[in-house]
Design an enzyme around this catalytic site. Structure first.
Site: not given
Length: 543
Positions: A45, A113, A149
């Site tokens: 990430e 994200k 994540c």
């Protein structure tokens, strides 16, 4: 349908070094292609900026630098390899935490994200706009659902990716370590894989960044949640995993599986990694620390040598009238055992000169902790002078128990640029020291077995002014980690007098902690960005 090789690139980016991180990515893909015949390479990430970039994200030149890096990757990344890499970017009026997909010189798509963590050490909502749609990319017959994540922890985007047709879930991560975190992750990822009946790839970064430390441990679980591959913790490297297509499903093949380390081993590696990267990435030649003959400085010295090597570590014993002979003997013995540069600099004349200068101002007042603190501050002056002259960072040595209750001297033993033990409770200091000696003896046994003392007054012991550390740490963990009230801690079986005393000490010591050096976070609630309490406030213990 042919087999597929995916390589998890477990790397240590340098925050802010966008060109350097891009070159690391290019070289990594080249190596993965040559060594493992990779079809897909996945990097962590926000890899191009490093994680966390914090307010660097607000710099006006950020977007131009990222575009240059992405173009460099498009031009230079090896052909016939799909690369999935993290970076931030401004798109359609928003600022996103992105995962970009690169293949044969073209950026094929980006995933934003969706779940932005805003708790503990995370404040991504300060910078980013949440995404709202899945990204599924097909490569060599496999449909890859890309995630980042926190999407895994919240879960909704996982189901969304499956509904969009993903065969394999691929997640880019910058997941910081704390004690027990590796086991927590595996349990969660196994649950997510079972929920959607899809294999899951988790790629994590590694290395220290200020107070955070990342442990790697990249892994793959199959659709039933069974662990198939796990990369080593605390090591940079490439970990390949093969997928085969059978009965309409992509199935990860069993490969290397690094076992979870014992608690002391994992924690010690975190401390070593955090210190090593802080010193090296900051450009210091090495470290200098005061070696008192006590347990905290002894463990700090061992960590420093394991992180940097003995040639980059200087230890200084600075005795005064109250420094026991055995403290001096043990400090010298440990310095010999570890092979570090060791000097003895008595502070008697410094302290006497300070007392003489202050005598008129202090006339008619009794001796108290002021005179004790002068000893500590004289030691701090010497360490900072060595730091300035030799380019060595001062490594301070206080533990979390002491920092919690303010059992430390501002501009004295708190002087330093970094504290390896900042988030380590005293009881864990003893556990780590004993564990480290089982690997090979580096701390004299007497340092571990004798009662702890600051040695700032005659016959002084820590227990004179603090509860025994087993009790103190149990109270602190409940108050700091679990946010329990004083009444709840008392109800759990602790002395009312001790609980209120400890809680008051914690609350009134916030001003000290704000001025303390940075140190690696290894618990679920560290002092620093993880616990933000006002210095001036009217909050009463027990509320």
């Amino acid at each position: 349908m042919q087999d597929l090789t995916l390589v998890m690139a477990q790397l240590d980016p340098l925050v802010g070094d966008i060109p350097g991180n891009a070159e690391r990515a290019i070289e990594t893909v080249r190596e993965a292609r040559i060594e493992h015949k990779a079809d897909i390479v996945v990097l962590p990430e926000l890899f191009l900026t490093g994680y966390p970039p914090e307010d660097l994200l607000l710099r006006a030149s950020m977007e131009a630098r990222l575009e240059a890096a992405r173009q460099r990757m498009a031009d230079k990344v090896a052909r016939d390899v799909m690369v999935i890499v993290g970076y931030p970017g401004r798109r359609d009026g928003g600022y996103y935490n992105l995962a970009g997909v690169l293949y044969n010189g073209d950026w094929l798509g980006e995933y934003a994200k969706q779940v932005l963590p805003n708790y503990q050490v995370f404040d991504e909502r300060r910078y980013f706009t949440p995404g709202n749609r899945p990204l599924v990319i097909e490569h060599r017959g496999a449909r890859l659902g890309v995630l980042i994540c926190e999407d895994l922890w919240e879960g909704r985007p996982v189901h969304q990716a499956r509904e969009a047709g993903a065969d394999i879930l691929v997640t880019l991560n910058a997941s910081p370590y704390h004690q027990n975190k590796p086991a927590e992750r595996l349990a969660l990822f196994a649950e997510r894989a079972r929920e959607v009946q899809r294999p899951l790839v988790y790629v994590n970064q590694i290395g220290g960044q200020d107070e955070l430390v990342f442990d790697g441990g990249s892994l793959v679980v199959d659709a039933q949640g069974e662990l198939c591959v796990r990369a080593p913790h605390w090591q940079v490297g490439l970990m390949p995993v093969g997928f085969t297509h059978a009965d309409g499903h992509w199935v990860p093949q069993a490969g290397e599986c690094e076992p979870l380390a014992e608690a002391e081993d994992s924690l010690y590696c975190a401390l070593v990694t955090g210190l090593r990267d802080y010193v090296n990435k900051s450009g210091f030649k090495g470290v200098v620390l005061g070696l008192s003959g006590g347990i905290d400085s002894a463990l700090s010295l061992a960590i420093a040598v394991d992180a940097l090597g003995p040639d980059r570590v200087q230890a200084v014993m600075m005795p005064y009238h109250y420094t026991a002979d055995i403290s001096q003997e043990d400090a010298a013995e440990q310095a010999r055992m570890l092979g570090v540069n060791y000097e003895v600099m008595p502070i008697v004349s410094m302290v006497e000169a300070c007392n003489e200068t202050l005598a008129e101002s202090f006339a008619g007042t009794p001796q108290d902790t002021t005179e004790e603190n002068l000893q500590s501050r004289c030691r701090g002056v010497l360490l900072m002078a060595i730091s300035n002259k030799k380019g060595l960072m001062v490594l301070t040595t206080g533990n979390k128990s002491e920092m919690a209750v303010g059992y430390a001297t501002l501009y004295g033993d708190m002087v330093g640029g970094y504290n390896a033990l900042k988030d380590v409770y005293k009881t864990w200091v003893y556990r780590l020291a004993k564990w480290r000696n089982t690997q090979d003896p580096v701390i004299p046994e007497r340092v571990i077995s004798r009662p702890p003392s600051a040695e700032l007054a005659a016959n002084q012991q820590d227990s004179d002014s603090l509860p025994h550390y087993d009790t103190l740490d149990a109270i602190l963990e409940r108050y700091i980690e679990d946010d329990m009230s004083a009444e709840a801690i008392i109800a759990a079986g602790f002395s009312e007098e001790e609980v209120y005393r400890v809680v008051r000490l914690v609350d009134r010591s916030e001003y000290k902690r704000r001025q303390a050096p940075v140190g690696v976070r290894v618990t679920s609630r560290g002092f620093g960005r993880d616990r933000r309490y006002p210095i001036v406030n009217g909050w009463q213990p027990g509320e």
